[in-house]
Design a protein around this motif. Structure first.
Motif, PDB file in Angstrom:
ATOM      1  N   LEU A 107      16.144  -6.271 -13.943  1.00  0.00           N
ATOM      2  CA  LEU A 107      16.810  -5.655 -12.797  1.00  0.00           C
ATOM      3  C   LEU A 107      15.797  -4.962 -11.899  1.00  0.00           C
ATOM      4  CD1 LEU A 107      19.809  -5.474 -12.110  1.00  0.00           C
ATOM      5  CD2 LEU A 107      19.878  -3.286 -13.260  1.00  0.00           C
ATOM      6  N   TYR A 108      14.863  -4.247 -12.541  1.00  0.00           N
ATOM      7  CA  TYR A 108      13.930  -3.434 -11.767  1.00  0.00           C
ATOM      8  C   TYR A 108      12.607  -4.145 -11.466  1.00  0.00           C
ATOM      9  CZ  TYR A 108      16.780   0.757 -12.251  1.00  0.00           C
ATOM     10  OH  TYR A 108      17.793   1.678 -12.149  1.00  0.00           O
ATOM     11  N   GLY A 109      12.188  -5.020 -12.391  1.00  0.00           N
ATOM     12  CA  GLY A 109      10.878  -5.645 -12.259  1.00  0.00           C
ATOM     13  C   GLY A 109      10.587  -6.221 -10.885  1.00  0.00           C
ATOM     14  N   PRO A 110      11.423  -7.162 -10.429  1.00  0.00           N
ATOM     15  CA  PRO A 110      11.132  -7.785  -9.141  1.00  0.00           C
ATOM     16  C   PRO A 110      11.073  -6.771  -8.008  1.00  0.00           C
ATOM     17  CG  PRO A 110      12.920  -8.914 -10.262  1.00  0.00           C
ATOM     18  CD  PRO A 110      12.639  -7.697 -11.052  1.00  0.00           C
ATOM     19  N   MET A 111      11.951  -5.767  -8.070  1.00  0.00           N
ATOM     20  CA  MET A 111      11.980  -4.796  -6.985  1.00  0.00           C
ATOM     21  C   MET A 111      10.702  -3.961  -6.955  1.00  0.00           C
ATOM     22  SD  MET A 111      15.921  -3.867  -7.368  1.00  0.00           S
ATOM     23  CE  MET A 111      15.625  -2.220  -6.869  1.00  0.00           C
ATOM     24  N   PHE A 112      10.243  -3.578  -8.149  1.00  0.00           N
ATOM     25  CA  PHE A 112       9.004  -2.809  -8.176  1.00  0.00           C
ATOM     26  C   PHE A 112       7.831  -3.646  -7.664  1.00  0.00           C
ATOM     27  CE2 PHE A 112      11.284   0.224 -10.905  1.00  0.00           C
ATOM     28  CZ  PHE A 112      10.941   1.369 -10.215  1.00  0.00           C
ATOM     29  N   CYS A 113       7.891  -4.967  -7.932  1.00  0.00           N
ATOM     30  CA  CYS A 113       6.836  -5.839  -7.417  1.00  0.00           C
ATOM     31  C   CYS A 113       6.740  -5.724  -5.899  1.00  0.00           C
ATOM     32  CB  CYS A 113       7.105  -7.291  -7.788  1.00  0.00           C
ATOM     33  SG  CYS A 113       6.856  -7.633  -9.508  1.00  0.00           S
ATOM     34  N   ILE A 114       7.888  -5.785  -5.218  1.00  0.00           N
ATOM     35  CA  ILE A 114       7.782  -5.764  -3.755  1.00  0.00           C
ATOM     36  C   ILE A 114       7.431  -4.365  -3.245  1.00  0.00           C
ATOM     37  CG2 ILE A 114       9.299  -7.757  -3.435  1.00  0.00           C
ATOM     38  CD1 ILE A 114      11.288  -5.769  -2.186  1.00  0.00           C
ATOM     39  N   TYR A 115       7.845  -3.326  -3.970  1.00  0.00           N
ATOM     40  CA  TYR A 115       7.434  -1.985  -3.527  1.00  0.00           C
ATOM     41  C   TYR A 115       5.917  -1.871  -3.594  1.00  0.00           C
ATOM     42  CZ  TYR A 115      12.368  -0.961  -4.455  1.00  0.00           C
ATOM     43  OH  TYR A 115      13.734  -1.001  -4.484  1.00  0.00           O
ATOM     44  N   ILE A 116       5.363  -2.353  -4.704  1.00  0.00           N
ATOM     45  CA  ILE A 116       3.913  -2.276  -4.866  1.00  0.00           C
ATOM     46  C   ILE A 116       3.221  -3.119  -3.793  1.00  0.00           C
ATOM     47  CG2 ILE A 116       1.989  -2.867  -6.403  1.00  0.00           C
ATOM     48  CD1 ILE A 116       3.978  -2.301  -8.749  1.00  0.00           C
ATOM     49  N   LEU A 117       3.713  -4.349  -3.622  1.00  0.00           N
ATOM     50  CA  LEU A 117       3.053  -5.267  -2.685  1.00  0.00           C
ATOM     51  C   LEU A 117       3.146  -4.783  -1.235  1.00  0.00           C
ATOM     52  CD1 LEU A 117       4.069  -8.745  -4.157  1.00  0.00           C
ATOM     53  CD2 LEU A 117       1.794  -7.734  -4.098  1.00  0.00           C
ATOM     54  N   SER A 118       4.116  -3.915  -0.938  1.00  0.00           N
ATOM     55  CA  SER A 118       4.257  -3.462   0.439  1.00  0.00           C
ATOM     56  C   SER A 118       3.151  -2.492   0.828  1.00  0.00           C
ATOM     57  CB  SER A 118       5.629  -2.824   0.666  1.00  0.00           C
ATOM     58  OG  SER A 118       5.751  -1.623  -0.052  1.00  0.00           O
ATOM     59  N   PHE A 119       2.417  -1.980  -0.156  1.00  0.00           N
ATOM     60  CA  PHE A 119       1.336  -1.025   0.152  1.00  0.00           C
ATOM     61  C   PHE A 119      -0.035  -1.700   0.251  1.00  0.00           C
ATOM     62  CE2 PHE A 119       4.640   1.792  -1.477  1.00  0.00           C
ATOM     63  CZ  PHE A 119       4.606   2.798  -0.524  1.00  0.00           C
ATOM     64  N   GLN A 120      -0.040  -3.014   0.466  1.00  0.00           N
ATOM     65  CA  GLN A 120      -1.323  -3.700   0.597  1.00  0.00           C
ATOM     66  C   GLN A 120      -1.939  -3.400   1.961  1.00  0.00           C
ATOM     67  OE1 GLN A 120      -1.249  -7.779  -1.464  1.00  0.00           O
ATOM     68  NE2 GLN A 120       0.651  -7.625  -0.357  1.00  0.00           N
ATOM     69  N   ASP A 121      -3.221  -3.799   2.123  1.00  0.00           N
ATOM     70  CA  ASP A 121      -3.791  -3.652   3.456  1.00  0.00           C
ATOM     71  C   ASP A 121      -3.606  -4.967   4.222  1.00  0.00           C
ATOM     72  OD1 ASP A 121      -5.819  -5.361   2.759  1.00  0.00           O
ATOM     73  OD2 ASP A 121      -7.224  -3.758   2.239  1.00  0.00           O
ATOM     74  N   VAL A 122      -4.322  -5.082   5.339  1.00  0.00           N
ATOM     75  CA  VAL A 122      -4.055  -6.165   6.274  1.00  0.00           C
ATOM     76  C   VAL A 122      -4.269  -7.559   5.672  1.00  0.00           C
ATOM     77  CG1 VAL A 122      -6.395  -6.197   7.263  1.00  0.00           C
ATOM     78  CG2 VAL A 122      -4.419  -6.804   8.696  1.00  0.00           C
ATOM     79  N   ARG A 123      -5.057  -7.652   4.589  1.00  0.00           N
ATOM     80  CA  ARG A 123      -5.312  -8.972   3.991  1.00  0.00           C
ATOM     81  C   ARG A 123      -4.173  -9.413   3.085  1.00  0.00           C
ATOM     82  NH1 ARG A 123      -9.914  -7.521   0.472  1.00  0.00           N
ATOM     83  NH2 ARG A 123      -8.949  -5.496   0.652  1.00  0.00           N
ATOM     84  N   GLY A 124      -3.186  -8.527   2.882  1.00  0.00           N
ATOM     85  CA  GLY A 124      -2.167  -8.753   1.874  1.00  0.00           C
ATOM     86  C   GLY A 124      -1.306  -9.994   2.094  1.00  0.00           C
ATOM     87  N   GLY A 125      -0.814 -10.555   0.986  1.00  0.00           N
ATOM     88  CA  GLY A 125       0.062 -11.711   1.048  1.00  0.00           C
ATOM     89  C   GLY A 125       1.368 -11.437   0.320  1.00  0.00           C
ATOM     90  N   LEU A 126       2.163 -12.504   0.115  1.00  0.00           N
ATOM     91  CA  LEU A 126       3.479 -12.319  -0.485  1.00  0.00           C
ATOM     92  C   LEU A 126       3.457 -12.274  -2.006  1.00  0.00           C
ATOM     93  CD1 LEU A 126       5.725 -14.564   1.790  1.00  0.00           C
ATOM     94  CD2 LEU A 126       5.679 -12.078   1.680  1.00  0.00           C
ATOM     95  N   VAL A 127       2.322 -12.639  -2.613  1.00  0.00           N
ATOM     96  CA  VAL A 127       2.287 -12.644  -4.081  1.00  0.00           C
ATOM     97  C   VAL A 127       1.107 -11.811  -4.582  1.00  0.00           C
ATOM     98  CG1 VAL A 127       3.416 -14.868  -4.375  1.00  0.00           C
ATOM     99  CG2 VAL A 127       0.948 -14.793  -4.057  1.00  0.00           C
ATOM    100  N   PHE A 128       1.150 -11.524  -5.883  1.00  0.00           N
ATOM    101  CA  PHE A 128       0.034 -10.849  -6.516  1.00  0.00           C
ATOM    102  C   PHE A 128      -1.154 -11.809  -6.539  1.00  0.00           C
ATOM    103  CE2 PHE A 128       3.449  -8.203  -8.226  1.00  0.00           C
ATOM    104  CZ  PHE A 128       2.896  -6.954  -8.022  1.00  0.00           C
ATOM    105  N   PRO A 129      -2.387 -11.427  -6.625  1.00  0.00           N
ATOM    106  CA  PRO A 129      -2.851 -10.049  -6.814  1.00  0.00           C
ATOM    107  C   PRO A 129      -2.764  -9.220  -5.533  1.00  0.00           C
ATOM    108  CG  PRO A 129      -4.716 -11.513  -6.568  1.00  0.00           C
ATOM    109  CD  PRO A 129      -3.495 -12.375  -6.582  1.00  0.00           C
ATOM    110  N   MET A 130      -2.681  -7.954  -5.739  1.00  0.00           N
ATOM    111  CA  MET A 130      -2.616  -6.988  -4.673  1.00  0.00           C
ATOM    112  C   MET A 130      -3.959  -6.909  -3.949  1.00  0.00           C
ATOM    113  SD  MET A 130      -0.659  -3.816  -4.484  1.00  0.00           S
ATOM    114  CE  MET A 130      -0.907  -2.412  -3.434  1.00  0.00           C
ATOM    115  N   ARG A 131      -3.891  -6.926  -2.621  1.00  0.00           N
ATOM    116  CA  ARG A 131      -5.150  -6.845  -1.857  1.00  0.00           C
ATOM    117  C   ARG A 131      -5.197  -5.538  -1.087  1.00  0.00           C
ATOM    118  NH1 ARG A 131      -3.559 -12.160  -0.863  1.00  0.00           N
ATOM    119  NH2 ARG A 131      -4.776 -13.672  -2.048  1.00  0.00           N
TER     120      ARG A 131
END
Lengths: 287, 286
Positions: free
Chosen positions: B34-58
């Motif tokens: 229930l929570y896993g996927p949501m936490f993934c997008i919260y984390i991924l939203s704090f990437q910098d300009v190089r960031g993409g839609l999937v891990f690894p976090m940039r």
């Protein structure tokens, strides 16, 4: 006296009716009327009575396939949400001894419900995608050598997204009906030598029936009436009845869309009537 | 009340059965999923300009949040946010008042109550898009412009109200009529009884209805799609973003909407606590 009671009753529900009549009854009648109209092809409706729209919808081989796909998604979603929802509710009510803890865990299940459905749906992309976490993990452990394509943009991901979104609709009503079961009944059955399976079969399931029925109604009607989970999670690979209906609206084919909407509504009414035949939810809810 | 004490002594109750561990595992897996996927997008939203839609976090930055509220290509997020909140507040108020009244009405049987009940259930389960189209066509035929505060408001109410009334049913089925009768015996008028006895007792339930109304409206999509008129609500904005935007600003939007939801739950729960607190010391004075 009786007249007065009826009047008071209607007075209390009149605000509700003031919303339901113009925003539920009237729109349905409009859709039903439009399903018998002709179109000028530009979104305008000509009030000439015709059955052609129904003939078009029913004679199309596509309609059958759309219903088949929708029924498939509905069945799998219903099945998984029911199994998970039932056991989660059962665990919370009968296995967690501390009531405060049980309520806390229950709230834990409901919290994600407060965030956007669409966001929750797209949140599966980083997990299920070709370069997602699950594929990466499986590749890293050497279990697979190529990314599994079936995880995202497939029927599997559609069902996963539905189960993710809708299990809560099973948990809440089932939890509610189970919480009302007197625990002493279960203890008496245990003392009398009943097995766990017997208790489940003869006490818990029958007494949680209203919750199961209510949850099923929620889940089935939402899945059958939905299109955007299928659209996004299948990556356009699958269609659903409402999805096709949405496409029709997009090209201003209101009458055929209306005809398929009427059909869908009838199917939905039949399914729900079937559920209601087994449980009198009115009595169960107001009791 | 000796019963709970003897319970622990019953041999069958001692220790945890294997089903406990099986179900606890199931529960843990469910919560993780229930929570896993949501936490993934919260984390991924704090990437910098190089960031993409999937891990690894940039990288780590607030870039995509700034992007969300400033970029033109992501549409009118601010306006949609504003409209959604206003609409949700209006829906909440109407839902609470109307559901409460309907709940009171359904406590006694009256001629035609079954019809009202099934109309309500029908409204709850009707496919949202179908209803949305119907309302859109109806407004078109009547020559009224569709807008978020007329047609979309009605469309959302046709869905939040049945939910609200069902919650009221659940809450009222636990309401002890003796309190009301006592108030009446003491000479309270019907209105006084409702204001001084029924509403305070049901207050937590009413807040639950309000929470339901707010989140259902704030998140409502299918019914609003054809009825919002020319200006988008937030879910419609998110929907168009999922079709056009493939950057972490989509995730940033998810993070922001989640924070707003949590603020609302926090305020509501705080209100419940406050009501309970105020209720405590006042009781002995009467």
């Amino acid at each position: 006296m009786k007249l007065r009671r009826n009047l008071t009753g209607w007075l209390y529900v009149s605000p509700l009716m003031l919303v339901l009549l113009p925003f539920f009854v009237a729109p349905l009648l409009v859709v039903a009327a439009a399903s018998f109209f002709e179109t000028d092809g530009f979104g305008g409706l000509l009030p000439n009575f015709t059955l052609q729209n129904y003939v078009d919808v029913l004679s199309s081989g596509l309609t059958f396939n759309l219903y088949l796909a929708t029924v498939k998604f509905t069945f799998f979603t219903w099945f998984f949400t029911l199994i998970i929802g039932f056991f989660v509710a059962y665990f919370l009510v009968f296995h967690v001894r501390n009531q405060l803890l049980a309520i806390g865990l229950f709230l834990l299940c409901t919290v994600p419900f407060w965030t956007s459905n669409i966001i929750r749906m797209i949140s599966w992309i980083p997990l299920l995608g070709k370069e997602g976490l699950i594929n990466s993990a499986l590749l890293a452990t050497g279990l697979i050598h190529e990314p599994l394509e079936i995880l995202l943009y497939s029927s599997v991901s559609v069902v996963i997204a539905y189960v993710h979104q809708l299990t809560i609709f099973m948990i809440v009503p089932i939890f509610n009906s189970m919480a009302r079961i007197d625990k002493r009944v279960v203890e008496a059955a245990l003392d009398a030598g009943a097995s766990r399976f017997d208790i489940m079969r003869l006490i818990i399931v029958p007494m949680a029936k209203s919750g199961i029925a209510l949850g099923s109604i929620f889940v089935i009607s939402i899945v059958m009436g939905d299109f955007f989970v299928v659209k996004v999670m299948s990556g356009g690979g699958s269609a659903s009845v409402v999805g096709a209906f949405y496409e029709d609206i997009g090209v201003l084919q209101y009458p055929t869309a209306a005809a398929s909407a009427v059909l869908l509504t009838l199917v939905l009414v039949a399914v729900i009537a079937l559920i209601l035949r087994t449980v009198d939810i009115r009595r169960e809810i107001t009791r | 009340m000796a019963r709970p004490k003897t319970r622990a002594a019953t041999p069958a109750r001692r220790g945890r059965p294997w089903t406990f561990y099986a179900l606890a595992t199931l529960f843990a897996l469910y919560v993780a999923a229930l929570y896993g996927p949501m936490f993934c997008i919260y984390i991924l939203s704090f990437q910098d300009v190089r960031g993409g839609l999937v891990f690894p976090m940039r990288g780590l930055s607030l870039h995509w949040f700034v992007d969300l509220f400033t970029q033109v290509r992501t549409g009118d997020v601010n306006g949609a946010f504003d409209r959604s909140i206003r609409l949700a507040v209006i829906v909440t108020i109407i839902t609470v008042v109307f559901s409460f009244m309907a709940g009171l009405g359904f406590r006694r049987r009256f001629a035609g109550d079954t019809i009202v009940f099934y109309l309500m259930i029908g409204s709850l389960v009707a496919p949202g898009l179908v209803l949305g189209i119907g309302i859109g066509l109806l407004f078109q035929w009547l020559g009224i412009d569709a807008s978020w505060y007329t047609s979309a408001l009605g469309a959302q109410l046709s869905w939040t109200l049945p939910f609200g009334v069902l919650v009221m049913f659940a809450v009222m089925s636990r309401f002890d009529h003796a309190w009301e009768e006592a108030a009446r015996d003491l000479g309270a008028s019907a209105w006084q009884t409702i204001r001084l006895v029924v509403i305070p007792v049901l207050a937590p339930g009413l807040i639950a209805v309000a929470l339901f109304g707010f989140t259902l409206s704030y998140d409502e999509f299918a019914r609003t799609l054809q009825t919002a008129g020319s200006l988008n609500t937030l879910p419609l904005e998110i929907w168009s973003m999922t079709l056009n935007v493939t950057s972490p600003s989509l995730y940033a939007l998810g993070t922001v909407t989640t924070i707003v939801s949590f603020l609302i739950i926090g305020v509501s729960l705080g209100t419940i606590v406050l009501i309970q607190k105020r209720r405590g010391p006042r009781a002995p004075r009467h």
